[in-house]
Design an enzyme around this catalytic site. Sequence first.
Site, PDB file in Angstrom:
ATOM      1  N   HIS A 275       0.815  -1.221   0.000  1.00 57.69           N
ATOM      2  CA  HIS A 275       0.000   0.000   0.000  1.00 57.69           C
ATOM      3  C   HIS A 275       0.841   1.260   0.000  1.00 57.69           C
ATOM      4  O   HIS A 275       0.384   2.309  -0.469  1.00 57.69           O
ATOM      5  CB  HIS A 275      -0.924   0.012   1.217  1.00 57.69           C
ATOM      6  CG  HIS A 275      -1.740   1.262   1.329  1.00 57.69           C
ATOM      7  ND1 HIS A 275      -2.728   1.586   0.421  1.00 57.69           N
ATOM      8  CD2 HIS A 275      -1.688   2.289   2.205  1.00 57.69           C
ATOM      9  CE1 HIS A 275      -3.261   2.747   0.751  1.00 57.69           C
ATOM     10  NE2 HIS A 275      -2.646   3.193   1.828  1.00 57.69           N
ATOM     11  N   CYS A 276       2.070   1.208   0.506  1.00 57.82           N
ATOM     12  CA  CYS A 276       2.816   2.448   0.751  1.00 57.82           C
ATOM     13  C   CYS A 276       3.730   2.877  -0.391  1.00 57.82           C
ATOM     14  O   CYS A 276       3.557   3.945  -0.968  1.00 57.82           O
ATOM     15  CB  CYS A 276       3.631   2.301   2.037  1.00 57.82           C
ATOM     16  SG  CYS A 276       2.619   2.253   3.528  1.00 57.82           S
ATOM     17  N   ILE A 277       4.721   2.061  -0.701  1.00 56.41           N
ATOM     18  CA  ILE A 277       5.788   2.510  -1.603  1.00 56.41           C
ATOM     19  C   ILE A 277       5.280   2.883  -2.995  1.00 56.41           C
ATOM     20  O   ILE A 277       5.709   3.890  -3.562  1.00 56.41           O
ATOM     21  CB  ILE A 277       6.902   1.449  -1.673  1.00 56.41           C
ATOM     22  CG1 ILE A 277       7.515   1.253  -0.285  1.00 56.41           C
ATOM     23  CG2 ILE A 277       7.994   1.874  -2.648  1.00 56.41           C
ATOM     24  CD1 ILE A 277       8.518   0.124  -0.206  1.00 56.41           C
ATOM     25  N   ASP A 280       2.571   6.327  -2.013  1.00 60.44           N
ATOM     26  CA  ASP A 280       2.856   7.515  -1.203  1.00 60.44           C
ATOM     27  C   ASP A 280       3.602   8.630  -1.929  1.00 60.44           C
ATOM     28  O   ASP A 280       3.302   9.809  -1.726  1.00 60.44           O
ATOM     29  CB  ASP A 280       3.630   7.112   0.052  1.00 60.44           C
ATOM     30  CG  ASP A 280       2.786   6.262   0.986  1.00 60.44           C
ATOM     31  OD1 ASP A 280       1.587   6.082   0.694  1.00 60.44           O
ATOM     32  OD2 ASP A 280       3.309   5.768   1.994  1.00 60.44           O
TER      33      ASP A 280
END
Length: 438
Positions: A275-277, A280
């Site tokens: 979900h992040c890299i 974001d």
Amino acid sequence: MSQLKRNLISKLKNRTAKLGVVGLGYVGLPLAVEKAKAGFQVIGFDVQDKKVQLVNEGKNYIGDIIDNELEDLVRKGQLKATTDFSFVSQVDAVAICVPTPLDLYKQPDISYVVNSARSIEKYIHRGMLIVLESTTYPGTTEEVLKPIFEETGLKCGKDFFLAFSPERVDPGNKQFKTKNTPKVVGGCTEECTEVAAMLYRSVLEGEVYVVSSPAVAEMEKILENAFRNINIALANEMAILCKKMNIDVFEVIDAAKTKPYGFMAFYPGPGLGGHCIPLDPYYLEWKAKEYDFHTRLIEVSGEINDRMPEFVVENAMKLLNKHKKAMNGSIVLLLGAAYKNDIDDMRESPILKVIEHLEENGANIQFNDPYIPQFSHKGKSYKSVDLDVGLDKADIVIIITNHSCYDYENIVKKSKILYDTRNATKEVKENREKIYKL
């Protein structure tokens, strides 16, 4: 020290505060469990009836949580879940841990955060602490959440406390969990920061690092993931160049990491997941345009990483051609659907884009993942096949995720063509003529 702050800090110290967590996913549920294990009564809030039901039955659905711990906490009454946000009126502090995806145009979608804030707003009360943990662009806490809560007539830092503390969950990490990962906290005022820091010090074992504002904490989280995004992009670009030069990029990286300083190993792969890299850095890119600034390095890194699934499929086509087969009509077995090894998390997994490119070129796709029995993508369902059967039928096998439970010796032995995008077959000694690496 204000009386409201004194009262809340006292409740946190003696574990009489009741805590809430909004969003019972990969971030929220582990956090709720740790708060309950620390001796607090915890209420978990979620809009999904199924998650609420599972929690209240003590049934775990998150890999990083120990099943019997959740069951025990629920049985003892330390943790319960609900879809009824009126129970927010009963909590002294609440954390917002909801998704922050991108829309079709790769712009931030903070609707889940806003909706959560609106639900809390109806039941906010004096002396309450609210902490946003969802990753977002710098300014969200003060520019979006603070005005919503102050619509009630209560004043931030005086009547209620508001802070940002970025989640740092790394699914499958054996060393660092929610409990022992250091926490960064930035409040809207000094009192907000002090109260939020006390909350986490009362729950976690990791260091609580205080910063001067929510914006600093929000930017810190973006920097963490932009750092990884950029370095993975460098590894991917090196892989593409090394391929053209007939050099093994994985051997190059292994050699480079023998340097005891100044180098940190990052590895190429079939694309970014989680979900992040992958998401974001786009939050920062979007926010930067407000200041007439273009985050060129981040944008280029995103382009490189987004290109990798297509690069993998192009190479697979070349390998099939080398063996006098066309991609159109070939059976392609994809090994691993999770975005990283040894977990069941498919969020933004590179397999999804790989599948799209393969199907555009007429491939017949099968997949196997011991952690993921089935999934759906763009209206089509995929079911994990028996590994041995899949290996026997496949014209080419592509390793997408390097699960440690796979018997790579056997996989190589049974494969006609093995395309390894993760260097998972590094230790395989026999039949290496079948192996082709990224």
